[in-house]
Scaffold this motif. Sequence first.
Motif, PDB file in Angstrom:
ATOM      1  N   ALA A  30       0.831  -1.202   0.000  1.00 31.97           N
ATOM      2  CA  ALA A  30       0.000   0.000   0.000  1.00 31.97           C
ATOM      3  C   ALA A  30       0.872   1.261   0.000  1.00 31.97           C
ATOM      4  N   LEU A  31       2.003   1.209   0.714  1.00 32.71           N
ATOM      5  CA  LEU A  31       2.876   2.384   0.764  1.00 32.71           C
ATOM      6  C   LEU A  31       3.475   2.692  -0.596  1.00 32.71           C
ATOM      7  N   ASP A  32       3.550   1.667  -1.434  1.00 30.02           N
ATOM      8  CA  ASP A  32       4.119   1.851  -2.772  1.00 30.02           C
ATOM      9  C   ASP A  32       3.158   2.615  -3.689  1.00 30.02           C
ATOM     10  N   ALA A  33       1.864   2.603  -3.306  1.00 32.56           N
ATOM     11  CA  ALA A  33       0.852   3.178  -4.203  1.00 32.56           C
ATOM     12  C   ALA A  33       0.681   4.670  -3.961  1.00 32.56           C
ATOM     13  N   ILE A  34       1.736   5.444  -4.182  1.00 27.75           N
ATOM     14  CA  ILE A  34       1.589   6.896  -4.062  1.00 27.75           C
ATOM     15  C   ILE A  34       0.980   7.423  -5.359  1.00 27.75           C
ATOM     16  N   ARG A  35       0.166   8.468  -5.215  1.00 30.02           N
ATOM     17  CA  ARG A  35      -0.468   9.039  -6.415  1.00 30.02           C
ATOM     18  C   ARG A  35       0.211  10.361  -6.734  1.00 30.02           C
ATOM     19  N   LEU A  36       1.036  10.349  -7.763  1.00 27.90           N
ATOM     20  CA  LEU A  36       1.790  11.546  -8.135  1.00 27.90           C
ATOM     21  C   LEU A  36       0.986  12.379  -9.118  1.00 27.90           C
ATOM     22  N   SER A  90       6.894  18.252  -0.562  1.00 23.73           N
ATOM     23  CA  SER A  90       6.044  17.197   0.015  1.00 23.73           C
ATOM     24  C   SER A  90       6.804  15.874   0.026  1.00 23.73           C
ATOM     25  N   ILE A  91       6.477  15.054   1.037  1.00 20.69           N
ATOM     26  CA  ILE A  91       7.219  13.791   1.199  1.00 20.69           C
ATOM     27  C   ILE A  91       6.968  12.871   0.004  1.00 20.69           C
ATOM     28  N   VAL A  92       5.810  12.995  -0.631  1.00 23.48           N
ATOM     29  CA  VAL A  92       5.518  12.135  -1.788  1.00 23.48           C
ATOM     30  C   VAL A  92       6.511  12.411  -2.915  1.00 23.48           C
ATOM     31  N   SER A  93       6.833  13.681  -3.119  1.00 23.80           N
ATOM     32  CA  SER A  93       7.811  14.013  -4.157  1.00 23.80           C
ATOM     33  C   SER A  93       9.173  13.403  -3.841  1.00 23.80           C
ATOM     34  N   ILE A  94       9.543  13.451  -2.557  1.00 19.30           N
ATOM     35  CA  ILE A  94      10.859  12.913  -2.179  1.00 19.30           C
ATOM     36  C   ILE A  94      10.876  11.401  -2.367  1.00 19.30           C
ATOM     37  N   VAL A  95       9.767  10.741  -1.952  1.00 20.55           N
ATOM     38  CA  VAL A  95       9.680   9.287  -2.149  1.00 20.55           C
ATOM     39  C   VAL A  95       9.795   8.966  -3.641  1.00 20.55           C
ATOM     40  N   ALA A  96       9.083   9.728  -4.461  1.00 24.59           N
ATOM     41  CA  ALA A  96       9.114   9.462  -5.904  1.00 24.59           C
ATOM     42  C   ALA A  96      10.504   9.699  -6.467  1.00 24.59           C
ATOM     43  N   ASP A 143       9.499   0.623   2.303  1.00 21.74           N
ATOM     44  CA  ASP A 143       9.469   1.268   3.620  1.00 21.74           C
ATOM     45  C   ASP A 143      10.818   1.907   3.938  1.00 21.74           C
ATOM     46  N   GLU A 144      11.916   1.311   3.418  1.00 24.65           N
ATOM     47  CA  GLU A 144      13.215   1.982   3.577  1.00 24.65           C
ATOM     48  C   GLU A 144      13.223   3.312   2.844  1.00 24.65           C
ATOM     49  N   ILE A 145      12.604   3.343   1.633  1.00 23.28           N
ATOM     50  CA  ILE A 145      12.542   4.596   0.872  1.00 23.28           C
ATOM     51  C   ILE A 145      11.748   5.653   1.645  1.00 23.28           C
ATOM     52  N   TRP A 146      10.656   5.225   2.278  1.00 27.44           N
ATOM     53  CA  TRP A 146       9.867   6.165   3.086  1.00 27.44           C
ATOM     54  C   TRP A 146      10.693   6.679   4.269  1.00 27.44           C
ATOM     55  N   GLY A 158       4.905  14.867 -11.979  1.00 27.98           N
ATOM     56  CA  GLY A 158       5.891  14.221 -11.128  1.00 27.98           C
ATOM     57  C   GLY A 158       6.265  15.065  -9.935  1.00 27.98           C
ATOM     58  N   ILE A 159       5.592  16.192  -9.748  1.00 32.96           N
ATOM     59  CA  ILE A 159       5.872  17.065  -8.609  1.00 32.96           C
ATOM     60  C   ILE A 159       4.647  17.089  -7.717  1.00 32.96           C
ATOM     61  N   GLY A 160       4.827  16.644  -6.464  1.00 31.81           N
ATOM     62  CA  GLY A 160       3.719  16.642  -5.528  1.00 31.81           C
ATOM     63  C   GLY A 160       2.726  15.545  -5.823  1.00 31.81           C
ATOM     64  N   GLY A 161       1.757  15.357  -4.921  1.00 27.60           N
ATOM     65  CA  GLY A 161       0.776  14.301  -5.079  1.00 27.60           C
ATOM     66  C   GLY A 161       0.228  13.935  -3.728  1.00 27.60           C
ATOM     67  N   ALA A 162      -0.484  12.815  -3.676  1.00 32.80           N
ATOM     68  CA  ALA A 162      -1.106  12.409  -2.417  1.00 32.80           C
ATOM     69  C   ALA A 162      -0.449  11.133  -1.896  1.00 32.80           C
ATOM     70  N   PRO A 163      -0.134  11.097  -0.611  1.00 36.48           N
ATOM     71  CA  PRO A 163       0.357   9.837  -0.031  1.00 36.48           C
ATOM     72  C   PRO A 163      -0.778   8.831   0.021  1.00 36.48           C
ATOM     73  N   PRO A 164      -0.492   7.542   0.093  1.00 39.03           N
ATOM     74  CA  PRO A 164      -1.561   6.538   0.191  1.00 39.03           C
ATOM     75  C   PRO A 164      -2.293   6.666   1.520  1.00 39.03           C
TER      76      PRO A 164
END
Lengths: 201, 329
Positions: free
Chosen positions: A47-53, A117-123, A143-146, A57-63
């Motif tokens: 589920a953590l992998d399913a970020i919506r960018l 936003s953290i989603v951008s950093i994760v991406a 989860d390591e990436i998060w 590719g800039i910003g988005g919603a965390p799962p």
Amino acid sequence: MSPAVSGKGPVRIFEVCCVAALLAVAVAIGLLRVPRQYRTDPPVSAALDAIRLMPSGIGGAPPEVYFALNQPYENTAYDMSQGKRLYSWFSCASCHGEGEGGAGPSFLDGWWLYGPSIVSIVASIRDGRPHGMPPFRDRMTIDEIWQLSGYVKSIGAYSAKTTAPGRNDDRQNRPAENRSPAALLFNEGPSPVHPEQGPSP
Amino acid sequence: MRAPLILLPLPVLLSGCGGSQSALDAQGYSGALLRDLIVLIVVVCLVVWIGVMIMLAWSLTRRRDGQAGDSRGSEQRLGVWVSGAVAATVLIIGGLTILSFQTTRSLDRAGDPDLTIRVRAQQWWWQFVYEDADAGSFQTANEIHIPVGKEVRVRLESTDVIHSFWVPSLGGKQDLVPGRENLLTLRAERPGVYRGQCAEFCGLQHSHMAFFVIAEEEESYRQWAATQRQPGAQTGEAEASAGKAVFMARRCAACHTIRGTGATGTTGPDLTHVGSRRTIAAGLMDNTRGSLAAWIADPQTLKPGNNMPLVPLTGDELRQLSAYMESLK
């Protein structure tokens, strides 16, 4: 036994009770700590992998699961410490230095090329970015990436945090992560670090 | 009938004195010196203790003989006894001090060692570098082989915190302090496998920071060293060579060295001959293909806090990688 000595009896008992109560409270607080899990459950990872960018590719919603977990990667000291370890394990410092940048962009100045936003950093970490940022999808678990993203975000944080990763064994050559290092740079100086960015982020 | 019953648990209790990690079962030169010193001090103290206990029991059971007025004679006798006891105490403690000083001095033998090993302790494993300018240096981790009856000079360093190098069966312990070099000389008198352990609390996994010293005859030591000097084995097995490709692609090489390949990382243990070692992860598990796979799959659950990250692998990749690790004899 003299009256003076016997008069101390109740006081002693009261003091002992106070100390015992304090100890009990300390133990209770100790037991309240966040339970440690060394490996995230596979469904949670998926589920953590399913970020919506955003398409850019800039910003988005965390799962949803990120909020269900109470945003651990930005708020728990354990996850941020793990992020700090991952930062050195995966040699982030070879391009980004201790946050001051180098071949790669700086984090310390709070100038996020793809948004704060953290989603951008994760991406950025997971999928890579143009001009040299490699994808770490195959080298790290999600989860390591998060964890790493939470730490990287704290390097260039605009506001102070109550949680902090473990301190460095080496000499500290920049403000600690929980002291909003980026805010310091924005407040200071007749000439700002990023004039195009305005007086504050 | 009663005495044998009392002695019955004795073998169980004494079995703790033997084994591969025991200062009382000394198999090395300095270990034997230290054991003799310990035994001597214990015997002397035991004799003193028994004497004191006998005196105590005697004085408790003795009846006062009524003539309280005649104190001069008893005071004189008391004086003689007390000065005798003080003299004996000074003699015994002084003697033990001199003996202890001489023994500890003789442990530290200067001179020309037959073999030098540089030890770098890290959280939480041991890096051993065999320094040999003529035949070529090589590295191992958590396991050293030494020739029996030879002086082995161990140069002790630490890269992070204070650790302590201790092989109880071979000798005393010595700290490894960051920023300085300590020396220790080992000499095994008999072939065998001796377990060593970090003896200074160094963090979360201090208890899982063991190593093995394998003392063997000169000939088999030479063979072992010659094998270790060679680059990592090239295997014909398909699974293992696929594992080699996984090793390079998944960036294991960023931290680990396998000589003879492109892997030249220095932060993790040298894996050139990892398959030849008895244990993995500093004595945590026996070295089998299964435990290698378990370790690679999830090092943080097996040894929380250690410096090996979890790298995501598929089941096939994990199987190939552990086959490759096992093939590096």
